[in-house]
Design an enzyme around this catalytic site. Structure first.
Site, short mmCIF file in Angstrom:
data_model
loop_
_atom_site.label_atom_id
_atom_site.label_comp_id
_atom_site.label_asym_id
_atom_site.label_seq_id
_atom_site.Cartn_x
_atom_site.Cartn_y
_atom_site.Cartn_z
N ARG A 39 115.46 65.55 -32.95
CA ARG A 39 116.10 65.30 -31.66
C ARG A 39 116.81 63.98 -31.56
O ARG A 39 117.91 63.89 -31.00
CB ARG A 39 115.04 65.33 -30.57
CG ARG A 39 114.48 66.71 -30.39
CD ARG A 39 113.39 66.70 -29.37
NE ARG A 39 112.95 68.08 -29.21
CZ ARG A 39 111.93 68.46 -28.47
NH1 ARG A 39 111.22 67.57 -27.83
NH2 ARG A 39 111.61 69.74 -28.38
N LEU A 88 98.84 70.48 -18.70
CA LEU A 88 98.05 71.03 -19.80
C LEU A 88 96.86 70.16 -20.10
O LEU A 88 95.74 70.64 -20.28
CB LEU A 88 98.93 71.15 -21.05
CG LEU A 88 99.97 72.25 -20.97
CD1 LEU A 88 100.86 72.21 -22.19
CD2 LEU A 88 99.28 73.59 -20.84
N ALA A 89 97.08 68.85 -20.14
CA ALA A 89 96.00 67.95 -20.51
C ALA A 89 94.92 67.95 -19.43
O ALA A 89 93.74 68.18 -19.72
CB ALA A 89 96.55 66.55 -20.74
N GLY A 90 95.31 67.71 -18.20
CA GLY A 90 94.33 67.57 -17.14
C GLY A 90 93.58 68.86 -16.85
O GLY A 90 92.35 68.86 -16.71
N GLU A 130 100.65 63.40 -22.06
CA GLU A 130 101.84 62.57 -22.20
C GLU A 130 101.60 61.14 -21.68
O GLU A 130 102.29 60.21 -22.06
CB GLU A 130 103.02 63.22 -21.44
CG GLU A 130 104.35 62.60 -21.78
CD GLU A 130 105.54 63.33 -21.14
OE1 GLU A 130 105.39 64.52 -20.80
OE2 GLU A 130 106.60 62.70 -21.01
C1 LIG Z 1 112.06 70.95 -19.79
C2 LIG Z 1 110.96 70.58 -20.73
C3 LIG Z 1 110.68 71.39 -21.81
C4 LIG Z 1 109.66 71.08 -22.69
N1 LIG Z 1 109.42 71.91 -23.74
C5 LIG Z 1 108.40 71.62 -24.59
C6 LIG Z 1 108.10 72.51 -25.66
O1 LIG Z 1 108.75 73.54 -25.86
N2 LIG Z 1 107.07 72.20 -26.48
C7 LIG Z 1 106.33 71.08 -26.28
O2 LIG Z 1 105.39 70.87 -27.04
N3 LIG Z 1 106.58 70.23 -25.27
C8 LIG Z 1 107.60 70.47 -24.41
N4 LIG Z 1 107.86 69.61 -23.37
C9 LIG Z 1 106.99 68.46 -23.13
C10 LIG Z 1 105.71 68.86 -22.44
O3 LIG Z 1 105.96 69.87 -21.52
C11 LIG Z 1 105.04 67.73 -21.67
O4 LIG Z 1 105.02 66.59 -22.41
C12 LIG Z 1 103.60 68.07 -21.35
O5 LIG Z 1 103.53 69.30 -20.73
C13 LIG Z 1 102.93 67.02 -20.51
O6 LIG Z 1 101.68 67.50 -20.07
P1 LIG Z 1 100.67 66.59 -19.31
O7 LIG Z 1 99.48 67.41 -19.05
O8 LIG Z 1 100.44 65.34 -20.05
O9 LIG Z 1 101.37 66.15 -17.95
P2 LIG Z 1 102.14 66.96 -16.80
O10 LIG Z 1 102.23 68.39 -17.08
O11 LIG Z 1 103.35 66.20 -16.53
O12 LIG Z 1 101.17 66.83 -15.58
C14 LIG Z 1 101.04 65.69 -14.81
C15 LIG Z 1 100.05 65.96 -13.72
O13 LIG Z 1 99.68 64.75 -13.14
C16 LIG Z 1 99.77 64.82 -11.75
N5 LIG Z 1 100.05 63.48 -11.28
C17 LIG Z 1 100.97 62.63 -11.73
N6 LIG Z 1 100.88 61.47 -11.07
C18 LIG Z 1 99.88 61.61 -10.18
C19 LIG Z 1 99.31 60.77 -9.21
N7 LIG Z 1 99.75 59.54 -9.02
N8 LIG Z 1 98.30 61.25 -8.46
C20 LIG Z 1 97.84 62.50 -8.63
N9 LIG Z 1 98.32 63.32 -9.56
C21 LIG Z 1 99.33 62.88 -10.32
C22 LIG Z 1 100.82 65.83 -11.49
O14 LIG Z 1 100.65 66.39 -10.24
C23 LIG Z 1 100.57 66.82 -12.60
O15 LIG Z 1 99.55 67.70 -12.20
C24 LIG Z 1 108.91 69.91 -22.49
C25 LIG Z 1 109.17 69.09 -21.41
C26 LIG Z 1 110.22 69.41 -20.55
C27 LIG Z 1 110.55 68.47 -19.45
#
Ligand SMILES: Cc1cc2nc3c(=O)[nH]c(=O)nc-3n(C[C@H](O)[C@H](O)[C@H](O)COP(=O)(O)OP(=O)(O)OC[C@H]3O[C@@H](n4cnc5c(N)ncnc54)[C@H](O)[C@@H]3O)c2cc1C
Ligand code: HEM
Ligand code: FES
Lengths: 638, 224, 250
Positions: free
Chosen positions: A331, A44-46, A426
């Site tokens: 939680r 979501l963030a990226g 995150e």
């Molecule tokens: C089962 C589950 C249910 C959840 N339910 C909820 C909910 O109902 N409500 C809520 O608010 N939150 C919920 N969360 C939490 C939330 O989903 C996550 O915290 C959030 O989506 C994280 O988003 P992000 O964009 O930071 O990272 P992520 O979505 O984890 O994306 C990480 C990205 O980084 C890339 N990446 C990582 N390392 C590297 C690397 N070294 N090189 C290149 N690319 C890399 C990956 O490929 C990916 O594209 C839930 C989490 C889980 C596990």
């Protein structure tokens, strides 16, 4: 010593963001296309950041591990996303969302960031609806809300049990729109293995193409990490298998500080572990606690079937201990209490590591049909995995590692202490303090990506000059060389134990010694055991194949080796923080009733660790937390 | 114009033309069927119908040409799509077990080919036959088209082949009717299931009614 | 209580995109009925690694049936024998002791195999880049409540949007056609008032890209729907066909 200047704008809380936006530097529209920005991660963030930056006119290069940006771990979020829209007219407001989030975070987050988060929460919903996210609606066509994670207002927007998927597909569609326009270049199946810092400024990254094994460098005027959380340090977690800490850890080793690594969230409603082969744990939305009652037998070791245990011999321990919140406590409390009762021998199921989540009363009160409507997909999922029917007998649940509140330290502009390195989602430590409330990670990821970073990054870029760094700079060649050596070293070990075995071993230490409940003795033991595992890993890893091909064991080995190094920092932080707060429960710091006891005197601050070189103890930098609006109080959910 | 060209080049465009031509052919088949049933009314009715059509000749050429074009278009496009679709999976599965497609669906290219062959045979056999010559003689008297048909169907293998072709048409339509609705985007949560049932009945009915003619001739027809 | 199983796996092994692949047989012992299919493969891979045989490459990530990363054709069916179940959610209790299980990658010209069971599905992304979005920029959205959407359409849109992009539809289709995937996206957006505006252009552009990528045409066999782990209905294809005519007539 790193300097941690949080750069929180002056002025009253409610005006900070607005006034900051009107004051920060802007990049001239015509010049934007001359700037190159790297975004690592398409969660979501990226994805939201990359799309928005490209719309503004920047040149954006985006990297992710999966074969498509749409598969980032965010896709798995189920429950929903918060916003202060107050559509249900139940008294919600930006102030209240802000307040709940600060309190929920157990007063360990930065107030100004959280307030901004609450402010932009409404824009997120608008944006997502415009993109075509099919949020749940009422018959008249209006958006529906539900109450989630113990909130006392209904402020959660949802798309069935697949909110994360739908929000991510929205952000991904915006990203693909920009890919189609040619202003975003997408690099899937590319894993970042090194951050390149030149003269103290983040200038680019080194990545490995996981299909061909090719190592390449990419330079930019700013690097954005959106690489998600590190809950996989526990091996078994609800995170996707590819979740890792590599990018953040590499940045840390290049000088970025790592804040509060010990803040990890253990989610209470997961399907219990049932075998050594198990590769991951499955979360079931905690909305289940709205209608399910949590209980265990009163008598330890009671092996009767749940239906044979009469009411008076059941302990509905959450309702008993927290009468006003009951099964809907946050939680951390729900998880910890499940552990406590299981440790007392009252746990159920084959392993004794589970508690019941019982829908019998709700089914009697509302009818099976209503329960089916509300949670049908979750019951199906439970049956698919366990083979048992949650309508007929109580479900069994147990807590599992789920989210990491800690992360790279960032200032109000979401820039780390390394100029040019931004961290969102995150991966940063930001807004959730020591405990994250349900439905707020999605909100934070999208807030960072759509509505914060696109402004704040301009402030940095406007003050820097573009295009000077090229990948032929010696720092890149050197970094590439080091990455190749790292890979070769792993391939040369030729030992006997697989990556998964090591990961499991690490996970066991972390779960047992630094899991839901932590004490000095255990943490110190962990600090002794982890280096031993690492040592063995470097001598006895079984890894086949080469570095010039698709080699999934190599991918894993690289990730696990970073997690192993990182785990020590996590434990060190847990040892340092002698208070209990949010997800971090130190047994030494509890009230006489066994509740978490914060220590605001000594620990009302962010602890950001600084790398001091291999084999050296990292040092701690402190950012004091001040609370202007929400007054420090012990959390109580009695 | 460019869009139109793109339409004809696209997979969906081609498929929709197959659907449209298929629909037209269904129309023709039903009309043809109605005409054929006159055989039950006896030689006069059937021959009058044939003469009526023949008397409309100049105009009829246009109709026949259109019909032939439709046929050809339908055939060319389906043959093209058949190979196009094969190409999309150059390496076949070692083990492939589809579950949902019906026999009629699976047989489309084969029932189609059978029909093409049948049509040629049928044209030579009846349409272009000498309807006053020896083949039309019943006893000593020429009964025109009626005679040709009756004589033909008195031969068992002849009727057998004809019935086989009618089964092919039945199968083709069982899939084809509901399929053309889908191809043209006429799908509705309530009506589509009904259409599927109608599709099966249509196939059955067309096959049964057409086949009733040789069966009637073989077993029941009194030769006047 | 749960007995363990002994299985024979016939797995497609292929070193890289250009290599010629072949089936190899492996023995899988001590397979627990509670394992997921991918956990079973993990166990086999650990064993292979220890025997010095390179492990079987297969894509996976969430292991919850939502990311769409996993998938293989198991005994002739994409994602295996269970309806509406991704491979990661398929559990070994649905197999019998002594079974022989054939495991193959998705096969389609548009999805080249990159190693063993892993295929390149980037064609899907390229199709979506041609119109699988609503052209709204960050920041210009009106308040979410100004636009009402009938619950019926919103639910239908959600049904279509549930697609996880795994590619099973292509793998299951006798023609390796991507119509269900593309139709799903076109339906999802086209059913919503905010997405309707670009609907015709979207259909034309996405279909063109789909054809260019080398997917087959639809012959209405509905196998895609039968193997879709997320129950996408072929009515989505009909909707696409409709928008495609409208778009082409424009
Ligand atoms: C089962 C589950 C249910 C959840 N339910 C909820 C909910 O109902 N409500 C809520 O608010 N939150 C919920 N969360 C939490 C939330 O989903 C996550 O915290 C959030 O989506 C994280 O988003 P992000 O964009 O930071 O990272 P992520 O979505 O984890 O994306 C990480 C990205 O980084 C890339 N990446 C990582 N390392 C590297 C690397 N070294 N090189 C290149 N690319 C890399 C990956 O490929 C990916 O594209 C839930 C989490 C889980 C596990
Ligand atoms: C009596 C004449 C015929 C009629 C009434 C007829 C009717 C139809 C109809 C309604 C369809 C469905 C179109 C769709 O799916 O949208 C169809 C499809 C098809 N027809 Fe025919 N058809 C006839 C003759 C033929 C012939 C002679 C062939 C020979 C090659 C043929 C081959 C096919 C094939 C292969 C398809 C499937 C095409 C696809 O799904 O891609 N048909 N037909
Ligand atoms: S691994 Fe994500 S759907 Fe199977």
């Amino acid at each position: 010593m790193a300097t941690l200047n949080s750069k929180i704008p002056d002025g009253p809380m409610k005006d900070k963001w607005t006034s900051h936006k009107s004051k920060i530097k802007l990049v001239n529209a015509a010049n934007k296309r001359k700037y190159h920005i790297i975004v690592v991660g398409t969660g979501l963030a990226g994805a939201s950041a990359a799309a928005s930056l490209s719309e503004l006119g920047y040149n954006v290069n985006v990297f992710c591990i999966q074969d498509s940006p749409r598969r980032a771990h965010s896709i798995a979020a189920q429950g929903g996303i918060n916003a202060a829209k107050n559509y249900p007219n139940d008294g919600d407001s930006i102030m209240r969302l802000f307040y709940d989030t600060v309190k929920g975070g157990d007063f360990r987050s930065r107030e100004a960031n959280v307030h901004r988060l609450a402010e932009v929460s409404n824009n997120i919903i608008d944006q997502c609806v415009a993109q075509g996210v099919p949020f749940g609606r009422e018959y008249a066509g209006y958006l529906d809300n539900r109450s989630f994670g113990g909130a006392q207002v209904s402020r959660t927007f949802y798309a069935r049990g697949q909110t994360g998927q739908q929000l991510l597909l929205g952000a991904y569609s915006a990203l693909m729109k920009e890919v189609g326009r040619g202003t975003v270049k997408m690099y899937p199946r590319m894993e970042m293995l090194e951050l390149v810092v030149i003269d103290g400024v983040a200038r680019g990254i080194v990545v490995r193409n996981s299909v061909t094994g090719e190592i390449s460098s990419h330079a930019a005027d700013a690097v954005v990490l959106a690489t998600g959380g590190y809950a996989n340090v526990f091996y078994l977690s609800t995170n996707a298998k590819a979740c890792n800490v590599t990018a953040a850890w590499r940045a840390y080793k290049k000088g970025a500080t790592f804040a509060n690594p010990c803040y990890t969230q253990i989610h209470p409603t997961c399907i219990p572990v049932h075998g050594d082969y198990q590769s991951k744990l499955t979360l079931m939305s905690e909305s289940l606690r709205n209608d399910g009652r949590v209980w265990v037998p009163k008598k330890a070791g009671d092996k009767r079937k749940p239906s044979e245990i009469p009411q008076e011999e059941r302990d509905y321990y959450l309702e008993r201990k927290y009468p006003s919140f009951g099964n809907l406590v946050p939680r951390d409390l729900a998880s910890r209490n499940a552990k406590f009762v299981s440790d007392e021998g009252k746990g159920v199921g084959q392993t004794g590591m589970a508690v019941y989540l019982d829908f019998a009363d709700s089914i009697a009160r509302l009818g099976k049909k209503v329960i089916e409507e509300r949670y049908g997909n979750l019951f199906d999922m439970y049956e698919c995995i366990t083979g048992s029917n949650g309508y007929q007998e109580p479900m069994m649940i147990y807590p599992a590692p789920h989210y990491s509140m800690g992360g790279l330290w960032v200032d109000y502009n979401l820039m780390s202490n390394l100029p040019g390195l931004f961290v969102i989602g995150e991966a940063n430590f930001s807004d959730h303090g020591a405990n994250r409330l349900g439905a707020s990670a999605l909100m934070q990821g999208l807030a960072d990506g759509y509505f914060v970073l696109p402004y704040t990054i301009g402030d940095y870029l406007a003050g820097s000059s573009w295009g000077k760094t090229a990948v032929n700079h010696a720092a890149f060649t050197e970094a590439e060389q080091q990455v190749k050596e790292r890979i070769q070293k792993l391939l040369n070990i030729k030992g006997k134990k697989t990556v998964a075995e090591f990961h499991r071993q690490l996970g066991r230490i972390m779960w047992n010694k630094c899991g839901m409940s932590r004490n000095e003795k255990g943490l110190k033991e962990a600090l002794e055991e982890i280096p031993k595992v690492r040592e063995e890993f470097s001598k006895n890893l079984a890894l086949l194949g080469s570095g010039n091909e698709l080699n999934q064991s190599l991918d894993n080995a690289l990730r696990v080796s970073e997690l192993m190094e990182f785990s020590e920092l996590l434990v060190r932080d847990a040892l340092y923080r002698k208070e209990s707060c949010g997800g971090h429960f130190r047994e030494e710091s509890q009230t006489p009733e066994g509740e978490a006891q914060r220590d605001d005197e000594k620990f009302c601050h962010v602890g950001a660790w600084e790398y001091k070189g291999a084999g050296q103890t990292p040092t701690l930098n402190v950012e004091p937390l001040e609370f202007q609006e929400v007054h420090l109080a012990q959390r109580s959910y009695k | 114009m460019e869009l139109l060209q793109q339409y004809f080049q696209s997979s969906i465009g081609k498929k929709q033309i197959v659907a449209l031509t298929g629909l037209m052919l269904i129309g023709f088949i039903l009309g043809h069927l109605a005409g054929n049933l006159l055989i039950f009314k006896g030689p006069e009715a059937l021959n009058a119908y044939a003469h009526k059509l023949a008397s409309m000749r100049p105009a009829m050429y246009g109709v026949e040409l259109a019909l032939a074009g439709t046929f050809l278009l339908h055939i060319c496009l389906t043959v093209y799509l058949f190979f196009y679709n094969n190409e999309a999976r150059p390496i076949a599965y070692g083990y492939y077990q589809p579950t949902d497609r019906s026999i009629s669906t699976r047989l489309m290219p084969y029932t189609g080919t059978l029909l093409a062959a049948f049509v040629i045979w049928h044209l030579l056999d009846f349409t272009f036959s000498d309807q006053t010559g020896t083949l039309s003689l019943v006893g000593k008297e020429s009964l025109g088209l009626y005679g040709v048909v009756v004589n033909a169907f008195k031969i068992q293998w002849h009727s057998g082949l004809y019935i086989l072709a009618m089964c092919a048409i039945g199968f083709h339509l069982t899939h084809g009717f509901q399929s053309f609705m889908q191809s043209l985007g006429l799908n509705h949560p309530k009506y589509t299931p009904v259409i599927k049932i109608i599709s099966v009945f249509l196939g059955l009915a067309v096959a049964a009614i057409f086949s009733s003619i040789p069966l009637y001739v073989m077993f029941f027809a009194r030769i006047p | 209580m749960e007995q363990t199983m002994k299985l024979t796996l016939k797995v497609w092994r292929q070193k890289d995109k250009n290599a010629k692949g072949a089936f190899e047989s492996y023995q899988a012992d001590n397979i627990d009925a509670a394992m997921s299919f991918l956990e079973m493969l993990d166990v086999v891979n650990e064993k292979l690694t220890k025997e010095g045989i390179e492990p079987i490459a297969f894509d996976h990530d969430c292991r919850e049936g939502i990311c769409g990363m996993c998938g293989a054709v198991v005994n002739g069916r994409p994602h295996g024998p269970r309806k509406e179940t991704t491979l990661c959610q398929l559990h070994m209790r649905h197999f019998q002791n002594n079974d022989t299980i054939t495991i193959e990658p998705w096969r389609a010209k548009a999805f080249p195999v990159i190693r063993d069971l892993a295929v390149d599905r980037s064609a899907f992304d390229r199709i979506l880049a041609k119109g699988g979005y609503i052209s709204v920029k960050t920041g210009c959205a009106p308040d979410a409540s100004v636009m009402l959407v009938s619950r019926e359409n919103s639910e239908l849109a959600m049904d279509a949007a549930a697609c996880i992009g795994c590619g099973a539809c292509v793998a299951g289709c006798p023609n390796a056609s991507a119509m269900l995937f593309v139709g799903g996206k076109i339906s999802h957006l086209g059913l919503l008032p905010q997405g309707r505006i670009e609907a015709k252009k979207r259909a034309v552009n996405m279909v063109k890209k789909m054809d260019d990528e080398g997917f087959g045409a639809c012959s209405n066999e509905y196998e895609c729907q039968a193997v879709c782990p997320k129950k996408l209905s072929v009515s989505n294809i009909a909707r696409m066909n409709r928008d495609y005519i409208l778009g082409s007539a424009d």
